[in-house]
Motif scaffolding. Structure first.
Motif, PDB file in Angstrom:
ATOM      1  N   MET A   1     -18.857  53.297  41.611  1.00 32.93           N
ATOM      2  CA  MET A   1     -19.425  52.014  41.353  1.00 32.93           C
ATOM      3  C   MET A   1     -20.223  51.930  40.695  1.00 32.93           C
ATOM      4  SD  MET A   1     -18.092  49.398  42.680  1.00 32.93           S
ATOM      5  CE  MET A   1     -16.627  50.045  42.728  1.00 32.93           C
ATOM      6  N   ARG A   2     -20.911  53.033  39.509  1.00 32.44           N
ATOM      7  CA  ARG A   2     -21.577  52.836  38.665  1.00 32.44           C
ATOM      8  C   ARG A   2     -20.401  53.199  36.527  1.00 32.44           C
ATOM      9  NH1 ARG A   2     -24.144  58.711  39.454  1.00 32.44           N
ATOM     10  NH2 ARG A   2     -22.354  59.536  39.671  1.00 32.44           N
ATOM     11  N   LYS A   3     -19.348  53.171  37.211  1.00 30.48           N
ATOM     12  CA  LYS A   3     -18.623  53.022  36.338  1.00 30.48           C
ATOM     13  C   LYS A   3     -18.019  51.288  35.941  1.00 30.48           C
ATOM     14  CE  LYS A   3     -15.173  56.399  37.283  1.00 30.48           C
ATOM     15  NZ  LYS A   3     -14.910  57.044  36.807  1.00 30.48           N
ATOM     16  N   GLY A   4     -18.635  51.359  34.199  1.00 28.94           N
ATOM     17  CA  GLY A   4     -18.518  49.749  34.226  1.00 28.94           C
ATOM     18  C   GLY A   4     -17.106  49.204  33.319  1.00 28.94           C
ATOM     19  N   PHE A   5     -17.599  48.838  32.487  1.00 30.72           N
ATOM     20  CA  PHE A   5     -15.400  48.052  31.562  1.00 30.72           C
ATOM     21  C   PHE A   5     -15.085  49.176  31.011  1.00 30.72           C
ATOM     22  CE2 PHE A   5     -18.409  45.403  30.969  1.00 30.72           C
ATOM     23  CZ  PHE A   5     -18.511  44.210  31.971  1.00 30.72           C
ATOM     24  N   ASN A   6     -14.965  49.774  29.950  1.00 28.01           N
ATOM     25  CA  ASN A   6     -15.032  51.352  29.617  1.00 28.01           C
ATOM     26  C   ASN A   6     -14.559  52.315  30.853  1.00 28.01           C
ATOM     27  OD1 ASN A   6     -15.253  50.411  27.441  1.00 28.01           O
ATOM     28  ND2 ASN A   6     -17.432  51.674  26.883  1.00 28.01           N
ATOM     29  N   GLY A   7     -15.146  52.462  31.621  1.00 32.52           N
ATOM     30  CA  GLY A   7     -14.306  53.469  32.922  1.00 32.52           C
ATOM     31  C   GLY A   7     -13.571  52.707  34.110  1.00 32.52           C
TER      32      GLY A   7
ATOM     33  N   THR B   1     -18.666  49.076  51.028  1.00 32.17           N
ATOM     34  CA  THR B   1     -19.679  47.736  50.664  1.00 32.17           C
ATOM     35  C   THR B   1     -20.205  46.932  49.352  1.00 32.17           C
ATOM     36  OG1 THR B   1     -20.933  49.431  50.278  1.00 32.17           O
ATOM     37  CG2 THR B   1     -21.049  48.772  52.725  1.00 32.17           C
ATOM     38  N   LEU B   2     -19.020  47.530  48.347  1.00 33.48           N
ATOM     39  CA  LEU B   2     -19.165  46.827  47.023  1.00 33.48           C
ATOM     40  C   LEU B   2     -17.582  46.660  46.247  1.00 33.48           C
ATOM     41  CD1 LEU B   2     -21.961  48.884  45.133  1.00 33.48           C
ATOM     42  CD2 LEU B   2     -22.337  46.784  46.454  1.00 33.48           C
ATOM     43  N   LEU B   3     -17.605  45.873  45.670  1.00 34.18           N
ATOM     44  CA  LEU B   3     -16.105  45.726  45.774  1.00 34.18           C
ATOM     45  C   LEU B   3     -16.366  45.329  43.821  1.00 34.18           C
ATOM     46  CD1 LEU B   3     -14.159  43.353  47.457  1.00 34.18           C
ATOM     47  CD2 LEU B   3     -13.835  45.196  46.854  1.00 34.18           C
ATOM     48  N   LYS B   4     -15.577  45.815  42.881  1.00 36.11           N
ATOM     49  CA  LYS B   4     -15.707  45.668  41.690  1.00 36.11           C
ATOM     50  C   LYS B   4     -14.277  45.001  40.831  1.00 36.11           C
ATOM     51  CE  LYS B   4     -19.485  47.909  39.299  1.00 36.11           C
ATOM     52  NZ  LYS B   4     -19.982  48.662  37.779  1.00 36.11           N
ATOM     53  N   ILE B   5     -14.382  44.150  40.473  1.00 35.98           N
ATOM     54  CA  ILE B   5     -12.486  42.907  39.835  1.00 35.98           C
ATOM     55  C   ILE B   5     -13.090  43.123  38.317  1.00 35.98           C
ATOM     56  CG2 ILE B   5     -10.790  41.737  39.687  1.00 35.98           C
ATOM     57  CD1 ILE B   5     -12.286  40.551  42.928  1.00 35.98           C
ATOM     58  N   ILE B   6     -12.128  43.631  37.469  1.00 39.70           N
ATOM     59  CA  ILE B   6     -12.261  43.375  35.871  1.00 39.70           C
ATOM     60  C   ILE B   6     -10.715  43.101  35.440  1.00 39.70           C
ATOM     61  CG2 ILE B   6     -11.502  46.269  36.155  1.00 39.70           C
ATOM     62  CD1 ILE B   6     -12.852  46.694  33.604  1.00 39.70           C
ATOM     63  N   TYR B   7     -11.253  42.391  34.510  1.00 37.93           N
ATOM     64  CA  TYR B   7      -9.385  41.807  34.423  1.00 37.93           C
ATOM     65  C   TYR B   7     -10.167  41.635  32.997  1.00 37.93           C
ATOM     66  CZ  TYR B   7     -12.378  37.554  35.583  1.00 37.93           C
ATOM     67  OH  TYR B   7     -13.164  36.525  35.325  1.00 37.93           O
ATOM     68  N   TRP B   8      -9.085  41.410  31.934  1.00 43.85           N
ATOM     69  CA  TRP B   8      -9.215  40.856  30.674  1.00 43.85           C
ATOM     70  C   TRP B   8      -8.991  39.304  30.456  1.00 43.85           C
ATOM     71  CZ3 TRP B   8     -10.188  42.969  25.980  1.00 43.85           C
ATOM     72  CH2 TRP B   8     -10.178  41.916  24.684  1.00 43.85           C
ATOM     73  N   ASP B   9     -10.233  38.093  30.350  1.00 44.50           N
ATOM     74  CA  ASP B   9     -10.534  36.986  29.837  1.00 44.50           C
ATOM     75  C   ASP B   9     -10.260  37.123  28.526  1.00 44.50           C
ATOM     76  OD1 ASP B   9     -11.124  34.501  30.575  1.00 44.50           O
ATOM     77  OD2 ASP B   9     -12.963  34.788  30.353  1.00 44.50           O
ATOM     78  N   THR B  10      -9.420  35.790  28.066  1.00 41.99           N
ATOM     79  CA  THR B  10      -8.922  35.507  26.890  1.00 41.99           C
ATOM     80  C   THR B  10      -9.809  36.311  25.590  1.00 41.99           C
ATOM     81  OG1 THR B  10     -10.391  33.830  26.632  1.00 41.99           O
ATOM     82  CG2 THR B  10      -8.003  32.985  27.606  1.00 41.99           C
ATOM     83  N   ASP B  11     -10.950  36.699  26.012  1.00 44.32           N
ATOM     84  CA  ASP B  11     -11.715  37.188  25.209  1.00 44.32           C
ATOM     85  C   ASP B  11     -11.485  38.728  25.044  1.00 44.32           C
ATOM     86  OD1 ASP B  11     -13.645  35.954  26.053  1.00 44.32           O
ATOM     87  OD2 ASP B  11     -14.146  34.746  23.946  1.00 44.32           O
ATOM     88  N   GLY B  12     -11.938  39.145  26.143  1.00 43.90           N
ATOM     89  CA  GLY B  12     -12.978  40.618  26.374  1.00 43.90           C
ATOM     90  C   GLY B  12     -12.798  39.806  27.753  1.00 43.90           C
TER      91      GLY B  12
END
Length: 114
Positions: free
Chosen positions: A19-25, A52-63
């Motif tokens: 869960m230390r990973k961010g956008f790039n990871g 106990t943690l969830l991250k959802i990543i997605y592309w929003d129109t400009d980032g």
């Protein structure tokens, strides 16, 4: 609450993620391990080992955008690991997951479809 547009696909990782990973990871996992395009607008869900943690990543129109949720008590019910390391969910199952409902034991009633 996170709203999901129709036509958006939702993929959840069945293996724990750092869960230390961010956008790039996280986008690198989507692109290189899953062979999917992180720029597609689809939602990609990741959880930690303790669930106990969830991250959802997605592309929003400009980032990229990340949606993050932590439980104060209990855990998220993530599906069992698969060979691909991910499965596709419906928006209803994602909503149940975020609310703490175990959707693996639920049944959908028969409905008319054309």
């Amino acid at each position: 609450m996170l709203s999901v547009r129709s036509g958006v696909r939702i993929f959840i990782s069945t293996v724990p993620t750092d869960m230390r990973k961010g956008f790039n990871g996280l986008s690198a996992i989507v692109e290189h391990e899953w062979g999917a395009s992180p720029l597609s607008g689809d939602l990609f869900v990741f959880s930690n080992r303790r669930r106990t943690l969830l991250k959802i990543i997605y592309w929003d129109t400009d980032g990229y955008a990340i949606w993050y949720k932590r439980t104060e008590r209990g855990t998220f019910r993530i599906p069992a690991p698969t060979a691909e390391g991910r499965i596709e969910l419906t928006a209803a199952k994602l909503a149940m997951l975020l609310e703490g409902i175990d959707f693996t034991n639920t049944r959908k009633r028969k409905r008319y479809r054309r």
